[in-house]
Design an enzyme around this catalytic site. Structure first.
Site, PDB file in Angstrom:
ATOM      1  N   ARG A 258     -10.215   5.116   6.805  1.00 28.39           N
ATOM      2  CA  ARG A 258      -8.955   4.506   6.877  1.00 28.39           C
ATOM      3  C   ARG A 258      -7.642   5.128   7.802  1.00 28.39           C
ATOM      4  O   ARG A 258      -7.567   6.068   7.823  1.00 28.39           O
ATOM      5  CB  ARG A 258      -8.384   4.350   5.390  1.00 28.39           C
ATOM      6  CG  ARG A 258      -9.277   3.595   4.371  1.00 28.39           C
ATOM      7  CD  ARG A 258      -8.767   3.463   2.872  1.00 28.39           C
ATOM      8  NE  ARG A 258      -9.722   2.760   2.153  1.00 28.39           N
ATOM      9  CZ  ARG A 258      -9.918   2.740   0.819  1.00 28.39           C
ATOM     10  NH1 ARG A 258      -8.796   2.997   0.169  1.00 28.39           N
ATOM     11  NH2 ARG A 258     -10.817   2.021   0.224  1.00 28.39           N
ATOM     12  N   ARG A 273      -4.652  11.681   0.613  1.00 27.09           N
ATOM     13  CA  ARG A 273      -4.632  10.501   1.523  1.00 27.09           C
ATOM     14  C   ARG A 273      -5.216  10.864   2.854  1.00 27.09           C
ATOM     15  O   ARG A 273      -4.469  11.530   3.436  1.00 27.09           O
ATOM     16  CB  ARG A 273      -3.146   9.941   1.395  1.00 27.09           C
ATOM     17  CG  ARG A 273      -3.316   8.652   1.971  1.00 27.09           C
ATOM     18  CD  ARG A 273      -1.532   8.105   2.189  1.00 27.09           C
ATOM     19  NE  ARG A 273      -1.114   7.890   0.755  1.00 27.09           N
ATOM     20  CZ  ARG A 273      -1.120   6.796   0.252  1.00 27.09           C
ATOM     21  NH1 ARG A 273      -1.553   5.835   0.772  1.00 27.09           N
ATOM     22  NH2 ARG A 273      -0.313   6.725  -0.752  1.00 27.09           N
ATOM     23  N   GLU A 345      -4.215   7.337  -8.622  1.00 28.29           N
ATOM     24  CA  GLU A 345      -5.114   6.517  -8.813  1.00 28.29           C
ATOM     25  C   GLU A 345      -6.484   7.247  -8.168  1.00 28.29           C
ATOM     26  O   GLU A 345      -6.502   7.807  -7.251  1.00 28.29           O
ATOM     27  CB  GLU A 345      -5.044   5.365  -7.711  1.00 28.29           C
ATOM     28  CG  GLU A 345      -6.094   4.334  -7.588  1.00 28.29           C
ATOM     29  CD  GLU A 345      -5.944   3.707  -6.307  1.00 28.29           C
ATOM     30  OE1 GLU A 345      -6.910   3.147  -5.855  1.00 28.29           O
ATOM     31  OE2 GLU A 345      -4.780   3.110  -5.955  1.00 28.29           O
ATOM     32  N   SER A 348     -10.424   1.715  -8.359  1.00 28.90           N
ATOM     33  CA  SER A 348      -9.756   0.381  -8.398  1.00 28.90           C
ATOM     34  C   SER A 348     -10.913  -0.434  -8.751  1.00 28.90           C
ATOM     35  O   SER A 348     -12.335  -0.223  -8.139  1.00 28.90           O
ATOM     36  CB  SER A 348      -9.063   0.015  -7.085  1.00 28.90           C
ATOM     37  OG  SER A 348      -7.696   0.592  -6.803  1.00 28.90           O
ATOM     38  N   ARG A 389     -11.692  11.758  -3.602  1.00 25.44           N
ATOM     39  CA  ARG A 389     -10.359  12.013  -4.003  1.00 25.44           C
ATOM     40  C   ARG A 389     -10.384  12.735  -5.423  1.00 25.44           C
ATOM     41  O   ARG A 389      -9.461  13.421  -6.114  1.00 25.44           O
ATOM     42  CB  ARG A 389      -9.303  10.986  -4.344  1.00 25.44           C
ATOM     43  CG  ARG A 389      -7.888  11.262  -4.699  1.00 25.44           C
ATOM     44  CD  ARG A 389      -7.034   9.820  -4.876  1.00 25.44           C
ATOM     45  NE  ARG A 389      -6.785   9.524  -3.574  1.00 25.44           N
ATOM     46  CZ  ARG A 389      -5.818   8.598  -3.345  1.00 25.44           C
ATOM     47  NH1 ARG A 389      -5.287   7.816  -4.415  1.00 25.44           N
ATOM     48  NH2 ARG A 389      -5.438   7.996  -2.146  1.00 25.44           N
TER      49      ARG A 389
END
Length: 436
Positions: A258, A273, A345, A348, A389
């Site tokens: 990403r 991140r 988070e 998801s 993560r």
């Protein structure tokens, strides 16, 4: 892609959904008008083409002395057909653009609003309390010889890293724990491609407003995936799948990429991140009627994982304005990160109903007493079962005063029975030394 029958017959439902997502209601009117124009242009073209076919037969049968005049008329008609075809193509392109601005219709009960308007459904687990000043995951990772951001930046640039020693082992252990969980629940494991064609990326909805987060290889016209959901959604593209024995469930293990565009200054410390990470993604093809139940099943599996790892977390129902274009509903699970004093988070889970399947043309044939039933588009769902993560919450939650980290019991078999990860150079006589 939106269900055209729903758009035409119940535009108000689509309009409410667009508004709940923060989009203009006019996008629905624009799409309806573009759809009408497309159908009208196509009808005009087909009418002219049919006329051309009939006229061609007349020319073939005409007497020799009449053919010259008829051929001239045929040329004129042929030119009109070409123009009508071009008009139909242009109208189809315009309709595709207008329809692409219509996102999946949100499921009733999804909270309205933006990123901050989620609804917290439940909290599980006890937030850890320390009688010492807790270290953040990067400080712990450096003490343990587990995370090397400096050399990651040297080799690849900002937001890249090395997991080394126990850090590498910990990620592999976590992923294998998740893989075993998936296998126990009838998921077929897949190691997926991380480069996909544009039509696959487009089909899953990742080339819309978040296209700037996706890496593109211009020379090859291929995209690096940000989740194996993309490859898994494309796995059955243009197929009629068999759901008579139940849903098709896959667990895709892949590296993900990403660009993190627009996130400058956010979570730049450590591995929260980053540009590259590993993930085990659950992906399900099922019939539309069972999709919401399947969604809850995926969330339950994620909760089982987090509970077994001793992490405190909360489950939130994401607001409509914070959903991706393909998701009709999304639940996030956020784990407590002690040094941030906040939930962050980790997973998801999205119910994309038939939206992705319409774009990728994945269908199934429902059981019918009448024999061959008409095919229907499947529903697709996705959800994270483990990713890099998670190491952040694991290290911070289970840390001890001397910089060591207790290994959750469920992970120990994957680490050769190791129960405590100790700082590098640690000896029994020196509690502030370091070793793993």
């Amino acid at each position: 892609m939106i269900d055209l029958a729903l758009l035409r017959d119940n535009p108000e439902i689509v309009r409410r959904s667009q508004v709940a997502r923060g989009n203009a209601a006019s996008t629905v009117d624009d799409a309806l008008e573009a759809d009408r124009s497309r159908r009208a242009a196509l009808a005009a073209f087909e009418e002219l083409r049919a006329e051309q076919n009939v006229f061609g037969k007349q020319v073939a049968k005409a007497p020799k002395e009449e053919k010259a005049a008829l051929v001239a008329q045929a040329k004129d008609l042929s030119e009109r057909v070409k123009l009508a075809q071009q008009a139909a193509n242009d109208a189809a392109d315009a309709a595709s653009l207008a329809l692409a601005r219509i996102e999946n219709v949100v499921i009733d009960g999804v909270p309205a609003g933006g990123e901050a308007d989620f609804v917290e459904l439940r909290r599980v687990g006890e937030v850890p309390a320390f009688d010492f000043e807790p270290r953040d995951h990067l400080e712990l990772g450096e003490l343990l010889g587990a995370i090397d951001m400096e050399r990651g930046a040297k080799v690849s640039g900002a937001r890249f890293y090395f997991l080394r020693g126990i850090g590498a082992r910990l990620e592999i252990a976590l992923m294998n724990l998740a893989l075993d969980k998936a296998l126990q629940n009838d998921f077929v494991p897949l190691i997926t491609p991380t480069l996909v064609r544009p039509e696959i990326m487009q089909g899953t909805g990742f080339l819309g407003e978040h296209a700037d987060e996706v890496y593109h290889l211009d020379n090859d016209d291929l995209y690096l995936v940000g989740t194996s959901e993309v490859a898994l959604a494309g796995y059955h593209k243009d197929e009629i799948v068999d759901l008579t024995a139940g849903a098709l469930r896959y667990a895709g293990w892949s590296t993900c990429y990403r660009r993190e565009a627009g996130s400058h200054g956010k979570d730049t410390r450590g591995i929260i991140r980053v540009h590259q990470f590993n993930k085990l993604e659950m992906f399900v093809y099922t019939n539309a009627e069972d999709a919401e139940a399947e969604h809850l099943r995926l969330v339950a599996l994620q909760e089982e994982m987090l509970t077994s790892l001793g992490l405190a977390y909360r489950v939130i129902d994401v607001a409509a304005g914070d959903l991706g274009s393909s998701a009709a509903r999304k639940y996030d699970i956020e784990a407590w990160v002690p040094t941030q004093g906040a939930f962050r988070e980790l997973t998801s889970t999205s119910n994309c109903t038939t939206f992705q399947a319409r774009r990728l043309d994945v269908r199934h044939r429902p059981a019918s007493d009448e024999g061959a039933a008409k095919t229907q588009h499947v529903a697709t769902l996705n959800g994270t079962l483990a990713t890099t993560r998670w190491i952040v919450a694991l290290l911070e939650t289970h840390q001890q005063a001397d910089g060591s980290v207790r290994v959750p019991e469920v992970l120990r078999p994957y680490l050769g029975g190791l129960d405590v990860i100790r700082p590098l150079g640690w000896t029994p006589a020196s509690t502030d030394a370091q070793e793993a």
